[in-house]
Motif scaffolding. Sequence first.
Motif, PDB file in Angstrom:
ATOM      1  N   LEU A   1       0.733  -1.349  -0.135  1.00  0.00           N
ATOM      2  CA  LEU A   1      -0.307   0.038  -0.251  1.00  0.00           C
ATOM      3  C   LEU A   1       0.864   1.193   0.162  1.00  0.00           C
ATOM      4  N   GLN A   2       1.646   0.870   0.541  1.00  0.00           N
ATOM      5  CA  GLN A   2       3.026   2.338   0.884  1.00  0.00           C
ATOM      6  C   GLN A   2       3.410   2.453  -0.436  1.00  0.00           C
ATOM      7  N   GLU A   3       3.794   1.773  -1.392  1.00  0.00           N
ATOM      8  CA  GLU A   3       4.506   1.999  -2.521  1.00  0.00           C
ATOM      9  C   GLU A   3       3.413   2.440  -3.502  1.00  0.00           C
ATOM     10  N   VAL A   4       2.239   1.890  -3.634  1.00  0.00           N
ATOM     11  CA  VAL A   4       0.769   2.225  -4.412  1.00  0.00           C
ATOM     12  C   VAL A   4       0.754   3.309  -4.370  1.00  0.00           C
ATOM     13  N   LEU A   5       0.979   4.290  -2.445  1.00  0.00           N
ATOM     14  CA  LEU A   5       0.519   5.138  -2.650  1.00  0.00           C
ATOM     15  C   LEU A   5       1.990   6.711  -2.966  1.00  0.00           C
ATOM     16  N   GLU A   6       3.035   6.483  -2.892  1.00  0.00           N
ATOM     17  CA  GLU A   6       3.996   6.802  -3.542  1.00  0.00           C
ATOM     18  C   GLU A   6       4.040   7.369  -5.019  1.00  0.00           C
ATOM     19  N   VAL A   7       3.277   5.456  -5.701  1.00  0.00           N
ATOM     20  CA  VAL A   7       3.806   6.555  -6.924  1.00  0.00           C
ATOM     21  C   VAL A   7       2.279   7.354  -7.518  1.00  0.00           C
ATOM     22  N   PHE A   8       0.984   6.735  -6.837  1.00  0.00           N
ATOM     23  CA  PHE A   8       0.249   7.957  -6.772  1.00  0.00           C
ATOM     24  C   PHE A   8       0.221   9.202  -6.768  1.00  0.00           C
ATOM     25  N   VAL A   9       0.444   9.979  -5.662  1.00  0.00           N
ATOM     26  CA  VAL A   9       1.027  10.415  -5.080  1.00  0.00           C
ATOM     27  C   VAL A   9       1.962  11.519  -6.244  1.00  0.00           C
ATOM     28  N   ALA A  10       3.074  10.393  -6.732  1.00  0.00           N
ATOM     29  CA  ALA A  10       4.314  11.128  -7.998  1.00  0.00           C
ATOM     30  C   ALA A  10       3.288  11.691  -8.901  1.00  0.00           C
TER      31      ALA A  10
ATOM     32  N   ASN B   1       3.694  15.739  -2.800  1.00  0.00           N
ATOM     33  CA  ASN B   1       4.477  15.372  -2.228  1.00  0.00           C
ATOM     34  C   ASN B   1       3.923  15.305  -0.353  1.00  0.00           C
ATOM     35  N   PHE B   2       2.383  14.909  -0.630  1.00  0.00           N
ATOM     36  CA  PHE B   2       1.402  15.365   0.794  1.00  0.00           C
ATOM     37  C   PHE B   2       0.698  14.240   0.123  1.00  0.00           C
ATOM     38  N   GLY B   3       0.583  12.633   0.834  1.00  0.00           N
ATOM     39  CA  GLY B   3      -0.724  12.225   0.414  1.00  0.00           C
ATOM     40  C   GLY B   3      -0.588  11.050   1.678  1.00  0.00           C
ATOM     41  N   CYS B   4      -1.863  10.405   1.182  1.00  0.00           N
ATOM     42  CA  CYS B   4      -2.467   9.341   2.770  1.00  0.00           C
ATOM     43  C   CYS B   4      -3.680   8.252   2.795  1.00  0.00           C
TER      44      CYS B   4
END
Length: 383
Positions: A154-163, A168-171
């Motif tokens: 989930l963290q990995e996909v969140l980082e890609v989604f936010v990029a 730089n901010f997402g949760c």
Amino acid sequence: MAGGVQLLCLATSSGVPLYCRSKGESRQLPFSVIGSLNGVHMFGSNQDVLLTSTCTDNTRVCWRVFRDSITLIVMSSEEDASDLYLSRLLDNVFSAMVLVIGLDDLVNLKNVERLKRELRACYKLIDSLLAASDWIGDLTLCVDCVVSPDAAILQEVLEVFVAAAESNFGCLVVMGKVVVATEKWWRLAAQEVVLLAWLVGSLAPSSSRDYPIYLPHGSPTLVERFWSPLLEPLKTCFRLHHCSFPACSPLHHSIVGLLLINREQNKNLFTLQPHGVENTQQQEAILPPERRRSVLRQFYTLAVSAYFPADTTEDKPALHEEFHAGFTHAPSECYIVAEDHKCYGIQTQQHQLFLTFTADTPTFALRNIATKTLSLLTKEVPF
């Protein structure tokens, strides 16, 4: 006002009411009462006396003035109402107003009627702060979280989604509780992070939303493209939001309420169903949910006020217990025993753990159970 809460917001300079929100069995206060509550505070101020709180036989009242512009008054007859809670409630309410409409309109109050209309956008968030819920971040000022076994993916996909959203901010939030977030999101001020999570939890469900106070401002296709492949892990997070951590971490059967705070990261795990929703009816027969919530909030307030005071002077202890001469250390554990429950608290350098137990739990066993629970949740979960 039995079992209710009344929140009043007034313009400090004129005393004109801007809004009134309530919870429980509260009824609309007449203008004469509102004027009296504001008047006694103004009278004290004119005499160089700062009136912050008072209480009657069944009601506690707190006053706060923000930026010499906005006065907030709260009255509560609820069992777990304390000066600590009400003070933080007022601080959270004003910050919620700033979050939604900005500080300028609150400090430079020129048009009262326009401000009243703008403040309506804050009502859902303010009402969620007043309402009893499965969150406790309003009191601890730490973010309510869920520990997921799929956190890494989930963290990995969140980082890609936010990029992809050029932010730089997402949760990822499930029922108002944070599952994963970006590194810079965690760097926001603790209260900002808490209010953002509460704001999302107070909004109506939506697959995509463009809201002026949180990022990203993306197109509707972003959500589906990135998160549809992770439907099952997301469903797992939803199933965990009541318990806040995986069922693979069994707790002692006597525990009926839990609050774990990570002091370094300003986040917490909070649950009134520590054994999962399958055992809900059995747990409710022992101690009803509302009673468990009230007990845990009261115990937290007592512990941080009397035994585990904060390093800062933000909240001065309302109660301080003087220990006998010769004890030079600060207390790291405390407990209470009541007719229908028992509680135990532990503080370490990184964590605070507060547990509610059934009344028949042997008092001598509380420390052992609490110590093992803290080890389980910080080493095997981890949090």
